[in-house]
Design a protein around this motif. Structure first.
Motif, PDB file in Angstrom:
ATOM      1  N   ASP A 214       0.813  -1.218   0.000  1.00 57.09           N
ATOM      2  CA  ASP A 214       0.000   0.000   0.000  1.00 57.09           C
ATOM      3  C   ASP A 214       0.843   1.264   0.000  1.00 57.09           C
ATOM      4  OD1 ASP A 214       0.907  -0.732   2.524  1.00 57.09           O
ATOM      5  OD2 ASP A 214      -0.728   0.282   3.562  1.00 57.09           O
ATOM      6  N   ARG A 215       2.164   1.108   0.056  1.00 64.36           N
ATOM      7  CA  ARG A 215       3.042   2.276   0.035  1.00 64.36           C
ATOM      8  C   ARG A 215       3.247   2.763  -1.393  1.00 64.36           C
ATOM      9  NH1 ARG A 215       6.606   3.133   4.771  1.00 64.36           N
ATOM     10  NH2 ARG A 215       7.694   4.515   3.323  1.00 64.36           N
ATOM     11  N   SER A 216       3.277   4.065  -1.573  1.00 65.18           N
ATOM     12  CA  SER A 216       3.512   4.620  -2.912  1.00 65.18           C
ATOM     13  C   SER A 216       4.961   4.422  -3.352  1.00 65.18           C
ATOM     14  CB  SER A 216       3.161   6.112  -2.934  1.00 65.18           C
ATOM     15  OG  SER A 216       3.977   6.828  -2.004  1.00 65.18           O
ATOM     16  N   ASP A 217       5.849   4.197  -2.373  1.00 61.69           N
ATOM     17  CA  ASP A 217       7.274   4.024  -2.671  1.00 61.69           C
ATOM     18  C   ASP A 217       7.738   2.606  -2.352  1.00 61.69           C
ATOM     19  OD1 ASP A 217       6.935   4.189   0.051  1.00 61.69           O
ATOM     20  OD2 ASP A 217       8.706   5.452   0.398  1.00 61.69           O
ATOM     21  N   CYS A 218       6.878   1.611  -2.590  1.00 70.99           N
ATOM     22  CA  CYS A 218       7.197   0.245  -2.183  1.00 70.99           C
ATOM     23  C   CYS A 218       8.474  -0.291  -2.837  1.00 70.99           C
ATOM     24  CB  CYS A 218       6.023  -0.691  -2.443  1.00 70.99           C
ATOM     25  SG  CYS A 218       5.352  -0.607  -4.112  1.00 70.99           S
ATOM     26  N   LEU A 219       8.687   0.001  -4.109  1.00 75.57           N
ATOM     27  CA  LEU A 219       9.903  -0.476  -4.770  1.00 75.57           C
ATOM     28  C   LEU A 219      11.144   0.247  -4.254  1.00 75.57           C
ATOM     29  CD1 LEU A 219       8.730  -0.925  -8.468  1.00 75.57           C
ATOM     30  CD2 LEU A 219       9.017  -2.664  -6.702  1.00 75.57           C
ATOM     31  N   SER A 220      10.986   1.515  -3.922  1.00 80.16           N
ATOM     32  CA  SER A 220      12.104   2.250  -3.330  1.00 80.16           C
ATOM     33  C   SER A 220      12.456   1.670  -1.963  1.00 80.16           C
ATOM     34  CB  SER A 220      11.746   3.732  -3.188  1.00 80.16           C
ATOM     35  OG  SER A 220      11.573   4.329  -4.458  1.00 80.16           O
ATOM     36  N   HIS A 244      -0.244  -6.314   2.918  1.00 80.51           N
ATOM     37  CA  HIS A 244      -1.309  -5.317   2.694  1.00 80.51           C
ATOM     38  C   HIS A 244      -1.861  -5.368   1.271  1.00 80.51           C
ATOM     39  CE1 HIS A 244      -0.281  -4.027   6.604  1.00 80.51           C
ATOM     40  NE2 HIS A 244       0.733  -3.244   6.289  1.00 80.51           N
ATOM     41  N   ASN A 245      -1.904  -6.567   0.693  1.00 84.14           N
ATOM     42  CA  ASN A 245      -2.470  -6.710  -0.647  1.00 84.14           C
ATOM     43  C   ASN A 245      -3.978  -6.520  -0.644  1.00 84.14           C
ATOM     44  OD1 ASN A 245      -0.027  -7.821  -2.326  1.00 84.14           O
ATOM     45  ND2 ASN A 245       0.016  -8.949  -0.412  1.00 84.14           N
ATOM     46  N   ASP A 246      -4.606  -6.678   0.533  1.00 83.69           N
ATOM     47  CA  ASP A 246      -6.043  -6.434   0.626  1.00 83.69           C
ATOM     48  C   ASP A 246      -6.357  -4.946   0.509  1.00 83.69           C
ATOM     49  OD1 ASP A 246      -4.641  -6.091   3.004  1.00 83.69           O
ATOM     50  OD2 ASP A 246      -6.408  -6.419   4.259  1.00 83.69           O
ATOM     51  N   ILE A 247      -5.380  -4.116   0.870  1.00 79.26           N
ATOM     52  CA  ILE A 247      -5.557  -2.668   0.760  1.00 79.26           C
ATOM     53  C   ILE A 247      -5.205  -2.184  -0.643  1.00 79.26           C
ATOM     54  CG2 ILE A 247      -4.809  -0.430   1.668  1.00 79.26           C
ATOM     55  CD1 ILE A 247      -4.209  -1.806   4.309  1.00 79.26           C
ATOM     56  N   SER A 248      -4.108  -2.716  -1.168  1.00 83.58           N
ATOM     57  CA  SER A 248      -3.664  -2.320  -2.509  1.00 83.58           C
ATOM     58  C   SER A 248      -3.183  -3.559  -3.268  1.00 83.58           C
ATOM     59  CB  SER A 248      -2.532  -1.291  -2.417  1.00 83.58           C
ATOM     60  OG  SER A 248      -2.029  -0.973  -3.695  1.00 83.58           O
ATOM     61  N   PRO A 249      -3.936  -4.025  -4.270  1.00 85.57           N
ATOM     62  CA  PRO A 249      -3.531  -5.220  -5.019  1.00 85.57           C
ATOM     63  C   PRO A 249      -2.389  -4.981  -6.002  1.00 85.57           C
ATOM     64  CG  PRO A 249      -5.547  -4.301  -5.945  1.00 85.57           C
ATOM     65  CD  PRO A 249      -5.235  -3.490  -4.712  1.00 85.57           C
ATOM     66  N   GLN A 265      19.665 -10.070  -9.080  1.00 85.68           N
ATOM     67  CA  GLN A 265      19.378 -10.995  -7.990  1.00 85.68           C
ATOM     68  C   GLN A 265      18.164 -11.837  -8.354  1.00 85.68           C
ATOM     69  OE1 GLN A 265      19.177  -7.631  -5.176  1.00 85.68           O
ATOM     70  NE2 GLN A 265      20.786  -8.622  -3.997  1.00 85.68           N
ATOM     71  N   SER A 266      17.892 -12.856  -7.538  1.00 81.66           N
ATOM     72  CA  SER A 266      16.780 -13.762  -7.859  1.00 81.66           C
ATOM     73  C   SER A 266      16.064 -14.237  -6.606  1.00 81.66           C
ATOM     74  CB  SER A 266      17.293 -14.970  -8.651  1.00 81.66           C
ATOM     75  OG  SER A 266      18.321 -15.643  -7.937  1.00 81.66           O
ATOM     76  N   TRP A 267      15.823 -13.325  -5.665  1.00 82.84           N
ATOM     77  CA  TRP A 267      15.141 -13.706  -4.428  1.00 82.84           C
ATOM     78  C   TRP A 267      13.656 -13.947  -4.686  1.00 82.84           C
ATOM     79  CZ3 TRP A 267      19.106 -15.004  -2.055  1.00 82.84           C
ATOM     80  CH2 TRP A 267      20.239 -14.202  -1.931  1.00 82.84           C
ATOM     81  N   PRO A 268      13.093 -15.002  -4.096  1.00 84.48           N
ATOM     82  CA  PRO A 268      11.668 -15.280  -4.301  1.00 84.48           C
ATOM     83  C   PRO A 268      10.787 -14.217  -3.633  1.00 84.48           C
ATOM     84  CG  PRO A 268      12.605 -16.788  -2.681  1.00 84.48           C
ATOM     85  CD  PRO A 268      13.755 -16.034  -3.268  1.00 84.48           C
ATOM     86  N   VAL A 269       9.632 -13.943  -4.252  1.00 85.14           N
ATOM     87  CA  VAL A 269       8.690 -12.947  -3.750  1.00 85.14           C
ATOM     88  C   VAL A 269       7.325 -13.613  -3.601  1.00 85.14           C
ATOM     89  CG1 VAL A 269       7.670 -10.674  -4.114  1.00 85.14           C
ATOM     90  CG2 VAL A 269       9.921 -11.189  -5.075  1.00 85.14           C
ATOM     91  N   ARG A 270       6.696 -13.387  -2.437  1.00 84.58           N
ATOM     92  CA  ARG A 270       5.372 -13.955  -2.203  1.00 84.58           C
ATOM     93  C   ARG A 270       4.447 -12.919  -1.586  1.00 84.58           C
ATOM     94  NH1 ARG A 270       5.838 -20.051   0.410  1.00 84.58           N
ATOM     95  NH2 ARG A 270       6.627 -21.111  -1.451  1.00 84.58           N
ATOM     96  N   LYS A 271       3.165 -12.989  -1.934  1.00 81.00           N
ATOM     97  CA  LYS A 271       2.159 -12.203  -1.234  1.00 81.00           C
ATOM     98  C   LYS A 271       1.847 -12.904   0.085  1.00 81.00           C
ATOM     99  CE  LYS A 271      -0.279 -10.169  -5.183  1.00 81.00           C
ATOM    100  NZ  LYS A 271      -1.593 -10.032  -5.848  1.00 81.00           N
ATOM    101  N   VAL A 272       1.847 -12.166   1.177  1.00 80.79           N
ATOM    102  CA  VAL A 272       1.555 -12.758   2.482  1.00 80.79           C
ATOM    103  C   VAL A 272       0.696 -11.808   3.306  1.00 80.79           C
ATOM    104  CG1 VAL A 272       3.630 -14.198   2.612  1.00 80.79           C
ATOM    105  CG2 VAL A 272       3.709 -11.853   3.468  1.00 80.79           C
ATOM    106  N   ASP A 273      -0.061 -12.395   4.198  1.00 77.18           N
ATOM    107  CA  ASP A 273      -0.793 -11.652   5.218  1.00 77.18           C
ATOM    108  C   ASP A 273      -0.071 -11.926   6.527  1.00 77.18           C
ATOM    109  OD1 ASP A 273      -2.530 -10.714   7.179  1.00 77.18           O
ATOM    110  OD2 ASP A 273      -4.327 -11.270   6.057  1.00 77.18           O
TER     111      ASP A 273
END
Length: 294
Positions: A214-220, A244-249, A265-273
């Motif tokens: 939900d952050r506008s600067d999430c990648l930063s 916070h994917n329920d707030i911002s998908p 790099q190749s770190w795995p990324v997952r959506k989590v609550d």
């Protein structure tokens, strides 16, 4: 018993060496791997392929062929995705490959009851991330009654986001199985407490980075933490949890994955609550499995 592996079809010596190192370093797996030079000495073959004209080794059945290519094939039971530009495979893809092969061998092997005492193991994991990303909640979700936190009312702009914030650390323990306990440390999200992350990092097996979607600067924010722990991540694994994917998908996970790949790099990324025990435990399981392979 050690699984002997031969490698075929590699034209890039550097790429071949990186793959050989991955399998050789999987010494902590249930069944360790050994890379051999002679195909006749191998039980499995890792076959690098670029197109449909690939020549499969005649003396190997599909059950014993790992195809290293962009797409799977019916002529090989196992498949490891081959990244572009000879990059190292995703730790998640590699871990799942070894796990699936090991499970397949265990199912086909005769059952021989052996009573052995399990070796106790205690591992340390550090959870970092921006303010409000769910670090304290994650530690409480995983640690249950063992979790403790050091929260106080913020005196800076953080008070606009939350009423309390971590000022020292969060701590909890998680029992993965009868032999493995994980000690979870949550680092403060405020920049002025960054020194605590450096202290808590000592002897950690790996890093969980939580980023609020939900952050506008999430990648930063993600870029900040990957840079801040750059030296540690040269020799230790990380997994990225997007909360916070329920707030911002959006952004989608593909955006994060592309961003990480662009960094080399190749770190795995997952959506989590952070409130969901199974999702958070899955993130810890993935990190520990990757750490054991290094």
């Amino acid at each position: 018993m050690t699984i002997r592996l031969a490698m075929l079809g590699f034209n890039d010596a550097a790429e071949s060496a990186r793959l050989a190192a991955l399998f050789t370093h999987a010494r902590h797996w249930q069944q360790p791997w050994e890379v051999v030079e002679q195909v006749a000495d191998a039980e499995f073959v890792l076959l690098a392929a670029d197109d449909e004209t690939t020549h499969y080794p005649p003396h190997f059945s599909p059950e014993n062929i790992i195809l290293y290519a962009n797409q799977p094939s019916q002529q090989a039971k196992w498949h490891l995705l081959r990244p572009a530009n000879a990059q190292t495979p995703s730790p998640l893809d590699f871990t799942l490959l070894l796990k699936n092969i090991t499970q397949s061998r265990v199912k086909s092997a005769p059952v021989i009851p052996v009573k052995t005492a399990a070796k106790s193991e205690s591992l340390k994991v550090l959870i970092v991330g921006s303010v409000g990303s769910g670090k304290t909640t994650a530690v409480k979700t995983l640690g249950g009654s063992s979790a403790i936190s050091t929260e106080a009312k913020p005196s800076d702009q953080t008070q606009l986001q939350k009423s309390t914030t971590t000022v020292a650390m969060d701590f909890g323990t998680l029992r993965l199985d009868d032999a493995t306990q994980v000690r979870l440390y949550g680092s403060p999200g405020q920049r002025r407490f960054d020194f605590m992350g450096d202290i808590l990092l000592h002897k950690a097996a790996g890093l969980i980075i939580l980023i609020g979607n939900d952050r506008s600067d999430c990648l930063s924010e993600l870029n900040y933490y990957l840079n801040a722990y750059h030296d540690f991540l040269r020799t230790h694994p990380a997994v990225i949890g997007v909360t916070h994917n329920d707030i911002s998908p959006t952004p989608a996970l593909r955006v994060y994955a592309d961003f990480i790949q662009a960094r080399g790099q190749s770190w795995p990324v997952r959506k989590v609550d952070a409130r969901n025990h199974l999702e958070m435990k899955g993130l810890v399981d993935l990190l520990i499995e990757t750490a054991r392979l290094r």
